[in-house]
Design an enzyme around this catalytic site. Structure first.
Site, short mmCIF file in Angstrom:
data_model
loop_
_atom_site.label_atom_id
_atom_site.label_comp_id
_atom_site.label_asym_id
_atom_site.label_seq_id
_atom_site.Cartn_x
_atom_site.Cartn_y
_atom_site.Cartn_z
N HIS A 192 0.85 -1.19 0.00
CA HIS A 192 0.00 0.00 0.00
C HIS A 192 0.89 1.24 0.00
CE1 HIS A 192 -2.43 3.26 1.69
NE2 HIS A 192 -3.40 2.69 1.01
N ASP A 220 -6.85 5.12 4.67
CA ASP A 220 -7.00 4.93 3.22
C ASP A 220 -7.22 3.46 2.88
OD1 ASP A 220 -6.75 6.11 0.45
OD2 ASP A 220 -5.24 4.52 0.36
#
Lengths: 377, 377
Positions: B170, B322
């Site tokens: 990520h 996120d």
């Protein structure tokens, strides 16, 4: 960049190589089993040829089944031609570019490549591994042999060198590899395509190599992840390792065992992807296609396919040219990590660059009697 | 997305946990050695507590040396608060968001988290691993325990679930990890900073886990590569594995051995980076800082530092938010690879999702008598 060179830039494409004919099988195996950087045997000068001779007939049979020889030289030459054509456009300052194949265990050898370069008037040379991920067992051994060959041929002062020793996540390489996976997926009926398990298979290494600090498994993992990112992680996937031989313990999970286990778990559709190979050779054409193909059939996998190797794919030639052009423009002698010898390494030859284009430093050598196991010439 | 839910969205933050006080050490170790998904011992009900009891005093001493207990709960709560605050802005459709800590071997347990969620009126829940890279030994065991705890607490029909089981590359996580490396590099004199070897250290796994097809080493390799890409590969680096215990063979190279070897190779400057940990706990504060710090000193490494853990870094809370927001917006029950059980897995519980938000399929279970080694409740 301006190199102040005269003559063409030589790109040495280093790879394992493979026997082109059945008669080449025995000398190829003998050279492999004599490489003390890869295999350490007691009484190697006697036991190496003995093992090679004993295996020759079986391996000849394998080459017979894939058409009588390895296509790796043809593919490497195709890739080399495409690469230098593109390089002449991408990097006119270093043109013309010529490629020279240097196989580790068969002709054309490093010595052959070096002599051809000298005859062509090359003074600026790039040692370019054709293994995307770095390992001492592959790229490391090829580079050490290249420097030894330069000394044997009295060419150790002849060239100014730089090294491309790894490119596991180069975008062009990963794009091309992803394209082969998409092609491979086309072999499955659309109705079952979402059920296909992607088996990324790389050549395994003995755990003794892993434990001394080889970079290979982390770099192969990074390549797999880059491909899967481009596929939006749409498929189930796994990284496995193939081609274990002999009595020592190798890095797993084993491709062979995983295929058996996937069969037991009633998976019906498997696409195998050779993530650490750039051309077809015995490990793809025989081991993956024939041996594991038969195994998959036996364990109930209904559709077992392999993504095509990069071979003659133009996008891969674009990638090779971009890797070299970027490297030449950088003016650097090598990847910053090349200087870091494996912490457990006892081979004093590792991680040299002969006559580097720019200052190069490597992690110190520990001199110990054990080092004598390695050839110095 | 609209979930048609009522009440808050519950985010279950799953991690190993650690004893907060010295009195917690024994129950923590007993729970760890009783987990048959991680450790299989003969006569486990007797031998597990026996080993735990024998190790308690030594481990208490370690916790004493780092201040009397593990800070992992405090850090997880800090991270959770930052995450849900940000989530309420990022994903108003699923607000309000609440976080619940579920540790594997200590309170707050999965059962505690589930009961708190039910009391808060949560019906939509996300099982969010705090291990960036997937392994059956960490995330897998935590998820299996979560589903068992839901059954034990009679809450198996209460929540609609989705799972975030991995996030090794990520961008927000990797950015934050890279920032910790840059911070760590500041601890070295500018004159020697270019000579620093980066040692990315992750918790090791027994080879038996690797060989059945665990995704962990490939995902850790991918994380390392992403960090190094952001650092332009400027430093020499290596991925190593720490914390091996007991008689079985573990995945290498061993962090401890590599530190010794780097000393022998006369490397003077080493920065260790905990690439698979998000908070400080015993493996960072004691093993890396104290034990390996002393070892580094003994073998002649002059400057041995550790990059700070992510802990309370706001950029890491941005990343966590996120990850969850993207997951909620996708409407998917889990990462596509979560359904693929390790090909060598014999644990029928693995890779379930209780009451998934969307259709979820996993690789079939092979029923065999061996399966009985695993608890079903």
């Amino acid at each position: 960049m301006s190199t102040g060179q005269s003559g063409p830039t030589g790109i040495v494409m280093m790879n394992l190589g493979g026997p082109r004919t059945l008669d080449d099988v025995n000398p190829f195996l003998r050279a492999l089993f004599e490489d003390r950087e890869i295999i350490q045997l007691p009484l190697q000068g006697w036991l190496g040829p003995f093992i090679a001779d004993r295996r020759t007939k079986k391996i000849q049979q394998h080459y017979q089944e894939i058409g009588g020889g390895s296509p790796i030289l043809d593919w490497t030459e195709t890739q080399g031609r495409g690469m230098v054509e593109r390089l002449d456009h991408l990097s006119p300052a270093t043109a013309p570019h010529r490629f020279y194949v240097a196989f580790r265990y068969i002709e054309p050898s490093s010595e052959t490549a070096l002599k051809a370069m000298a005859a062509d008037g090359v003074t600026r040379a790039v040692a370019f591994t054709q293994y995307p991920q770095f390992s001492c067992s592959t790229t490391g051994s090829s580079l050490n042999e290249l420097w030894r060959a330069a000394r044997r041929a009295d060419l150790h002062d002849h060239f100014t060198w730089s090294v491309i020793d790894r490119w596991p996540t180069h975008p062009g390489f990963v794009d091309a590899m992803t394209a082969t996976v998409r092609q491979g997926l086309q072999a499955f009926d659309e109705a079952v395509r979402d059920d296909v398990v992607l088996l990324f298979s790389a050549h395994s290494l003995p755990l003794s190599v892993i434990d001394r600090g080889d970079a290979y498994p982390a770099e192969v993992g990074a390549s797999v992840h880059e491909v899967m990112r481009r596929l939006d992680y749409r498929h189930e996937y796994l990284l496995t390792y193939q081609s274990e031989v002999g009595p020592v313990r190798w890095l797993g999970p084993s491709t062979e065992t995983v295929i058996e286990d996937l069969g037991k778990k009633r998976r019906k559709h498997v696409l195998v992807v050779g993530i650490a190979f750039t051309s077809d050779h015995i490990e793809t054409l025989h081991e993956l296609d024939i041996e594991y193909g038969e195994l998959a059939h036996r364990v109930g996998i209904e559709h077992f396919h392999r993504a095509p190797a990069l071979n003659g794919m133009p996008a891969f030639q674009d990638a090779l040219a971009d890797i070299v052009a970027t490297h030449l423009a950088s003016g650097e002698p090598c990847h910053p990590n090349y200087g870091l010898r494996c912490p457990g390494c006892v081979n004093p030859q590792c991680r040299n660059v002969l006559q580097p284009v720019a200052p190069f430093r490597r992690t110190a050598v520990t001199v110990s009697p054990k080092n004598r196991q390695y050839p110095t010439r």
